[in-house]
Design a protein around this motif. Structure first.
Motif, PDB file in Angstrom:
ATOM      1  N   GLU A  87     -15.015   5.320  -7.783  1.00  0.00           N
ATOM      2  CA  GLU A  87     -14.685   6.688  -8.167  1.00  0.00           C
ATOM      3  C   GLU A  87     -13.204   6.993  -7.931  1.00  0.00           C
ATOM      4  OE1 GLU A  87     -17.507   5.815  -6.620  1.00  0.00           O
ATOM      5  OE2 GLU A  87     -18.767   6.283  -8.365  1.00  0.00           O
ATOM      6  N   LEU A  88     -12.671   6.516  -6.803  1.00  0.00           N
ATOM      7  CA  LEU A  88     -11.250   6.721  -6.523  1.00  0.00           C
ATOM      8  C   LEU A  88     -10.391   6.035  -7.583  1.00  0.00           C
ATOM      9  CD1 LEU A  88     -11.201   6.141  -2.651  1.00  0.00           C
ATOM     10  CD2 LEU A  88     -11.323   8.311  -3.869  1.00  0.00           C
ATOM     11  N   GLY A  89     -10.793   4.830  -7.950  1.00  0.00           N
ATOM     12  CA  GLY A  89     -10.060   4.096  -8.979  1.00  0.00           C
ATOM     13  C   GLY A  89     -10.106   4.791 -10.323  1.00  0.00           C
ATOM     14  N   TYR A  90     -11.267   5.333 -10.649  1.00  0.00           N
ATOM     15  CA  TYR A  90     -11.408   6.049 -11.919  1.00  0.00           C
ATOM     16  C   TYR A  90     -10.493   7.267 -11.950  1.00  0.00           C
ATOM     17  CZ  TYR A  90     -13.442   8.865 -15.652  1.00  0.00           C
ATOM     18  OH  TYR A  90     -13.618   9.609 -16.784  1.00  0.00           O
ATOM     19  N   ILE A  91     -10.481   8.035 -10.875  1.00  0.00           N
ATOM     20  CA  ILE A  91      -9.641   9.232 -10.801  1.00  0.00           C
ATOM     21  C   ILE A  91      -8.168   8.864 -10.970  1.00  0.00           C
ATOM     22  CG2 ILE A  91      -8.809  11.047  -9.249  1.00  0.00           C
ATOM     23  CD1 ILE A  91     -11.678  11.049  -8.033  1.00  0.00           C
ATOM     24  N   ALA A  92      -7.729   7.848 -10.225  1.00  0.00           N
ATOM     25  CA  ALA A  92      -6.319   7.438 -10.285  1.00  0.00           C
ATOM     26  C   ALA A  92      -5.955   6.869 -11.652  1.00  0.00           C
ATOM     27  CB  ALA A  92      -6.034   6.425  -9.186  1.00  0.00           C
ATOM     28  N   ASP A  93      -6.841   6.072 -12.233  1.00  0.00           N
ATOM     29  CA  ASP A  93      -6.561   5.457 -13.530  1.00  0.00           C
ATOM     30  C   ASP A  93      -6.462   6.493 -14.645  1.00  0.00           C
ATOM     31  OD1 ASP A  93      -6.532   2.984 -12.354  1.00  0.00           O
ATOM     32  OD2 ASP A  93      -8.560   2.423 -12.986  1.00  0.00           O
ATOM     33  N   LYS A  94      -7.166   7.613 -14.485  1.00  0.00           N
ATOM     34  CA  LYS A  94      -7.099   8.680 -15.482  1.00  0.00           C
ATOM     35  C   LYS A  94      -5.797   9.477 -15.381  1.00  0.00           C
ATOM     36  CE  LYS A  94      -9.877  10.287 -17.911  1.00  0.00           C
ATOM     37  NZ  LYS A  94     -10.098  10.174 -19.381  1.00  0.00           N
ATOM     38  N   GLY A  95      -5.068   9.301 -14.268  1.00  0.00           N
ATOM     39  CA  GLY A  95      -3.817  10.027 -14.083  1.00  0.00           C
ATOM     40  C   GLY A  95      -3.947  11.239 -13.192  1.00  0.00           C
ATOM     41  N   TRP A  96      -5.129  11.452 -12.609  1.00  0.00           N
ATOM     42  CA  TRP A  96      -5.326  12.499 -11.616  1.00  0.00           C
ATOM     43  C   TRP A  96      -4.912  11.932 -10.252  1.00  0.00           C
ATOM     44  CZ3 TRP A  96      -6.711  13.299 -16.294  1.00  0.00           C
ATOM     45  CH2 TRP A  96      -7.172  14.529 -16.754  1.00  0.00           C
ATOM     46  N   GLU A  97      -4.752  12.775  -9.264  1.00  0.00           N
ATOM     47  CA  GLU A  97      -4.255  12.310  -7.971  1.00  0.00           C
ATOM     48  C   GLU A  97      -5.374  12.163  -6.949  1.00  0.00           C
ATOM     49  OE1 GLU A  97      -1.115  13.541  -4.377  1.00  0.00           O
ATOM     50  OE2 GLU A  97      -1.766  15.057  -5.833  1.00  0.00           O
ATOM     51  N   VAL A  98      -5.270  11.110  -6.129  1.00  0.00           N
ATOM     52  CA  VAL A  98      -6.115  10.943  -4.950  1.00  0.00           C
ATOM     53  C   VAL A  98      -5.245  11.189  -3.721  1.00  0.00           C
ATOM     54  CG1 VAL A  98      -7.481   9.345  -3.558  1.00  0.00           C
ATOM     55  CG2 VAL A  98      -7.669   9.300  -6.054  1.00  0.00           C
ATOM     56  N   LEU A 129      -7.204   5.015   3.403  1.00  0.00           N
ATOM     57  CA  LEU A 129      -7.322   5.433   2.013  1.00  0.00           C
ATOM     58  C   LEU A 129      -6.402   4.614   1.113  1.00  0.00           C
ATOM     59  CD1 LEU A 129      -8.555   7.384  -0.034  1.00  0.00           C
ATOM     60  CD2 LEU A 129      -6.773   9.045   0.566  1.00  0.00           C
ATOM     61  N   GLU A 130      -5.201   4.331   1.576  1.00  0.00           N
ATOM     62  CA  GLU A 130      -4.243   3.553   0.787  1.00  0.00           C
ATOM     63  C   GLU A 130      -4.756   2.137   0.542  1.00  0.00           C
ATOM     64  OE1 GLU A 130      -0.043   5.729   2.086  1.00  0.00           O
ATOM     65  OE2 GLU A 130      -0.787   4.012   3.233  1.00  0.00           O
ATOM     66  N   LYS A 131      -5.440   1.580   1.492  1.00  0.00           N
ATOM     67  CA  LYS A 131      -5.989   0.234   1.338  1.00  0.00           C
ATOM     68  C   LYS A 131      -7.009   0.186   0.209  1.00  0.00           C
ATOM     69  CE  LYS A 131      -8.302  -3.461   3.917  1.00  0.00           C
ATOM     70  NZ  LYS A 131      -8.883  -3.872   5.228  1.00  0.00           N
ATOM     71  N   ILE A 132      -7.761   1.253   0.055  1.00  0.00           N
ATOM     72  CA  ILE A 132      -8.797   1.297  -0.975  1.00  0.00           C
ATOM     73  C   ILE A 132      -8.203   1.482  -2.361  1.00  0.00           C
ATOM     74  CG2 ILE A 132     -10.834   2.549  -1.812  1.00  0.00           C
ATOM     75  CD1 ILE A 132     -11.342   3.310   1.151  1.00  0.00           C
ATOM     76  N   ILE A 133      -7.242   2.394  -2.495  1.00  0.00           N
ATOM     77  CA  ILE A 133      -6.712   2.691  -3.829  1.00  0.00           C
ATOM     78  C   ILE A 133      -5.529   1.808  -4.206  1.00  0.00           C
ATOM     79  CG2 ILE A 133      -7.518   5.071  -3.699  1.00  0.00           C
ATOM     80  CD1 ILE A 133      -4.654   5.963  -3.226  1.00  0.00           C
TER      81      ILE A 133
END
Length: 343
Positions: free
Chosen positions: A156-167, A189-193
């Motif tokens: 989900e975090l990857g999807y949000i970031a890939d769409k151009g929204w911010e995590v 959190l940085e390790k995950i995204i």
């Protein structure tokens, strides 16, 4: 600008929030709330008005007149069993048989979970050419308010970031006063995204002036957007523009940008202001119009738990109203980048 502001003692004290240094009282969460403040004219951004009158001229992409910084704090992704059963009963009474059967089994199928709604939020915002920031809690099972493991949210975090929204990071209950805690959760959190996290808001809007700003700067954050009252919407230090905080103890500007919080869903409808939808919209519209008048930035916090039924429709009403005003509706990250480079 700072020098001009310092010449006006009343506005300088408001801008720096002098009254919040060593306060006599705070609430149960160590928060300095609106009811404790001597500044009661909270719906008027007096400091921003002064700055505009003295030469501040912010400009935004494509000639947009003002900014709507859209944000979501992700505290909960799994409803409690009680909430699930209540939802099932509510759906049954409304004649929604399929939903009533699905609700108790939301953990089996995430598509049945009304709080697993990140894609839905993005789709709603895309209709209005908007983007937003998602601030996730990074907790362990022993932590207060633990609801999910952030590692389980990698897709989900990857999807949000890939769409151009911010995590971004939503700090835990004690993070606002603990540098080691902030750094540990940020790194996790940085390790995950797989990228740097630059944006922050603390859980329950817990914040201490000026100490939390100093800690966040040391932890490597570029901006914070915690600074607003939980118990009242409006302009906590008279600002409807991002600003670099000033530390009265060190007599220095702190190296972090504050994008002040203006409006939160549960402030309007929860146990704080307790407004009905008509009054809530009147206040929301007033705040948006005020920020537009001063070419400012209004920051709105709408939790994923408020993205259902009437609360979702209210959020969509905000988006449409701002879209029709040709506002730049964007994330904290993009707001920071633009302000840092252009103002």
């Amino acid at each position: 600008m700072i020098n001009k502001l310092r010449q006006n003692q009343e506005l300088w004290d408001l801008f720096t929030k002098k009254e919040e240094y060593n306060p006599d009282f705070t609430d149960q969460y160590d928060r300095f709330q609106y009811y404790l403040s001597s500044h009661k004219d909270i719906f008027q951004p007096k400091v921003s008005k002064f700055l505009i009158e003295n030469g501040l001229k912010p400009e935004y992409p494509d000639g947009k007149k003002f900014v709507v910084c859209l944000t979501h704090d992700i505290d909960v992704v799994f409803p409690s069993r009680l909430h699930a059963y209540y939802g099932a009963i509510k759906s049954l009474m409304a004649g929604q048989m399929v939903n009533s059967v699905k609700m108790p089994f939301y953990r089996i199928n995430k598509k049945w979970n009304p709080l697993w709604n990140f894609k839905d939020i993005i789709e709603v915002e895309e209709k209005f050419n908007a983007k937003s920031s998602f601030y996730f809690l990074v907790l362990d099972p022993a932590d207060q308010d633990y609801n999910f493991m952030i590692e389980d949210m990698e897709y989900e975090l990857g999807y949000i970031a890939d769409k151009g929204w911010e995590v971004g990071l939503h700090g835990g209950h004690e993070s606002y006063n603990d540098l080691e805690d902030i750094i540990q959760r940020k790194q996790r959190l940085e390790k995950i995204i797989g990228e740097k996290v630059i944006g922050y808001r603390n859980h329950y809007l817990r914040f201490r002036v000026p100490d939390t700003w100093e800690l966040l700067s040391k932890a490597g954050f570029k901006y914070d957007t915690t600074f607003g009252y939980a118990d009242c919407a409006g302009f906590r230090n008279g600002m409807c523009h991002p600003f670099k905080p000033f530390n009265l103890r060190t007599n220095k500007t702190i190296d972090i940008l504050e994008i002040p919080l203006t409006l939160m869903d549960c402030t309007l409808f929860g146990s704080y202001m307790r407004l009905d939808y008509k009054k809530a919209w009147e206040l929301t519209k007033q705040l948006i119009d005020t920020v537009e008048n001063y070419n400012g930035v209004i920051t709105i916090l709408w939790h994923n738990t408020f993205m259902q039924e009437d609360n979702l429709r209210f959020y969509e009403k905000i988006l449409k109203y701002c879209y029709d005003k040709n506002a730049w509706m964007t994330s904290g990250e993009e707001t920071y980048n633009w302000w840092d480079e252009n103002v």
